[in-house]
Each structure stands twice: as C-alpha cells, then as structure tokens.
Design an enzyme around this catalytic site. Structure first.
Site, short mmCIF file in Angstrom:
data_model
loop_
_atom_site.label_atom_id
_atom_site.label_comp_id
_atom_site.label_asym_id
_atom_site.label_seq_id
_atom_site.Cartn_x
_atom_site.Cartn_y
_atom_site.Cartn_z
N LYS A 193 0.87 -1.18 0.06
CA LYS A 193 -0.01 -0.11 -0.05
C LYS A 193 0.90 1.34 -0.02
O LYS A 193 0.41 2.14 -0.68
CB LYS A 193 -1.04 -0.01 1.38
CG LYS A 193 -1.79 1.17 1.40
CD LYS A 193 -2.18 1.51 2.82
CE LYS A 193 -1.20 2.57 3.39
NZ LYS A 193 -1.46 2.84 4.70
N CYS A 217 -18.83 6.90 5.78
CA CYS A 217 -18.83 5.37 5.68
C CYS A 217 -17.94 4.94 6.84
O CYS A 217 -16.81 4.23 6.63
CB CYS A 217 -18.48 4.90 4.27
SG CYS A 217 -18.93 3.10 4.01
N CYS A 231 -25.09 6.08 7.21
CA CYS A 231 -26.05 5.40 5.90
C CYS A 231 -27.25 6.51 5.42
O CYS A 231 -27.49 6.78 4.63
CB CYS A 231 -26.61 3.98 6.06
SG CYS A 231 -25.34 2.96 6.33
N CYS A 244 -25.95 9.23 3.37
CA CYS A 244 -25.06 8.69 2.33
C CYS A 244 -26.04 8.71 0.86
O CYS A 244 -27.26 8.32 0.97
CB CYS A 244 -24.64 7.49 2.38
SG CYS A 244 -23.44 6.84 0.87
N CYS A 292 -26.34 0.70 -2.21
CA CYS A 292 -25.29 0.32 -1.54
C CYS A 292 -25.91 -1.11 -1.03
O CYS A 292 -26.90 -1.18 -0.20
CB CYS A 292 -24.73 0.93 -0.51
SG CYS A 292 -23.54 0.50 0.59
#
Length: 274
Positions: free
Chosen positions: A182, A252, A259, A262, A268
């Site tokens: 990463k 998130c 939620c 969102c 989702c």
C-alpha cells in the site's frame, strides 16, 4: 505449314496448364466454403466483470467529497512534505510520512512530521539523530518504537544504495524495512508521479467490500487491491485512495456508518444491513 503450325502452337497453353490456370483463378476469385464466416461470428470472449451501479456510486462519492474537508485532505500524506525542498528530500519525506501513517490517524501523523521537519528532515539529519530522540519526536504514532527503528534502517539503506534518494519502483520500495505494498503504490504516485497501482488502506478495503466493488469478499487490503485493479479503469486509480479514505473518515465510518446521510443508501448492498 507444319513449321508455322508448330511455331503457333508454342504460343498456346497446354491442356494441363490451362486447367491449372483455371483452377487457380477459381480458387482466387471464389473463397473456399466457410471463408469469411469468422468475421461475422459473435465473440465468445466473456465481458470483463464490473460491479453493479459502480459508476453512479462513484459519482455520488465524488459529490459527497467535493468540499475536500476530510482529515486526509487537510493533514494527509500529500500535505506532510516540504513542497519547496530538493526533489530527493521531498521524496524522502513522503516515504517517512507514509511509514508513520500506518495504523495512525492523519492528525497524529501530520503532527509527527511537523516535529521532524522542524529538525531539518533529510537523510543526513536522521542518520545523525539518536534513535531514542527519533522515537520521542514521532510519538504517539502507532508502534512508534518499531517505526523509529525501521526509519533508521531504511535511511541507512537509502544513503548506501540510492545516493540518499528513494527507490523508483514498487519492487525496490517493498524491500525497505517497514514498507508494504500500500505504501509503495502511494509513494510511487505522490513522490514519483507514477501510478503503479491502487493504494488500499483499511478505509478503501472496508468501503470496497461494502459497496460490492469486489467480486467476492476480500480478507485483506492487498486482496482488495488485486480485486479492484482487475476491473477499475486505470485512469481513476490515483483518485480512488484519497476519495474513499475521506469518505470513510466522514460518512462510511468503521462503526455506525452514516447511511442516512449517504447518497448511495439506495444502491449500496450493505446499507440496509448496517
């Protein structure tokens, strides 16, 4: 007359030659049975898999992130190095900030980098610095004692093998103590302006699985990186890390995601289960 007939016969093709020419002409002008059908056959190649609604989900996340006011935007790795430093010093600072950022909040990483930069953050200065002082300066980043040791080891390698610069490939970067895939991909993007892969941290890993952006559930960030790179267009690889990290910091969340706030709540797969 016999001579003239013989002479004229020399200019006439024999029967076998005429037949051969005729055969060749037919074969050239009339393709054999089945020729040309390949071009009209439907392709049997399977279309590349991609998640349902991903483009709309991405557009919604961009809309939610347009203010660029998440911690990663204000104090992330891209904000931790000295932009007017010599190129090799800038790249070294990017490397160190990513090493410090592992399992550490951006606010803590930014503060640690500020303390290091106040002490002339470059290869020579870190090599001269006592490891105990280095550990004190980076505290309280996660695993600060171990990271101080890794930084000293890595800096020695850079001086001895890379002329006090950093490696310019993922393969060489991951050989450095304390540097994983990463970090390596993010270093390539930020320090070398070379998109070699997607930088996947816990936020990107979590959100990709929640949105269904992986064909099957992945158990690690590295597994998620491989899964995303199989279908995600390369021209958004650089964008996806900061985009999802900030989204994960603000909406998130790891626990109790917002939620109801969102824009993706209706598309989702995880929204109704959380």
């Amino acid at each position: 007359m016999a001579v003239n007939q013989s002479s004229s016969m020399r200019h006439l093709p024999s029967l076998s030659t005429a037949r051969r020419r005729k055969t060749l002409q037919v074969m050239y002008e009339l393709p054999a049975e089945g020729a040309g059908e390949k071009d009209t056959e439907p392709s049997t190649k399977k279309p590349k898999w991609e998640p349902k609604n991903w483009k709309q989900q991405l557009d919604n996340i961009r809309e939610m992130r347009k203010q660029r006011d998440a911690p990663v935007d204000l104090m992330g790795v891209a904000k931790c190095y000295d932009p007017v430093a010599a190129p090799e010093v800038m790249r070294y600072q990017v490397l160190l900030s990513l090493m410090l950022s592992s399992q550490t909040k951006d606010q803590v990483t930014s503060a640690a980098m500020a303390r290091l930069r106040a002490n002339s953050l470059n290869v020579d200065r870190i090599l001269q610095m006592d490891e105990g002082l280095l550990a004190k300066l980076i505290y309280p980043v996660g695993f600060w004692k171990r990271k101080a040791h890794y930084i000293k080891q890595t800096t020695e390698i850079l001086q001895q093998h890379y002329k006090s610069d950093i490696p310019s490939s993922v393969e060489e970067l991951v050989k450095l103590p304390g540097v994983g895939p990463k970090m390596a991909h993010l270093i390539m993007d930020i320090a070398w302006n070379n998109v070699s892969g997607i930088g996947v941290d816990t936020h990107v890993h979590r959100i990709s699985n929640r949105l269904g952006w992986v064909k099957t559930k992945t158990k690690s960030p590295e597994g998620t990186r491989v899964a995303l790179e199989e279908w995600l267009p390369r021209d958004i690889w650089s964008e996806i890390n900061w985009l999802l990290v900030g989204f994960g910091q603000q909406v998130c969340l790891p626990v109790k995601p917002q939620c109801s706030l969102c824009l993706n709540q209706d598309i989702c797969p995880a929204a109704k289960r959380l």
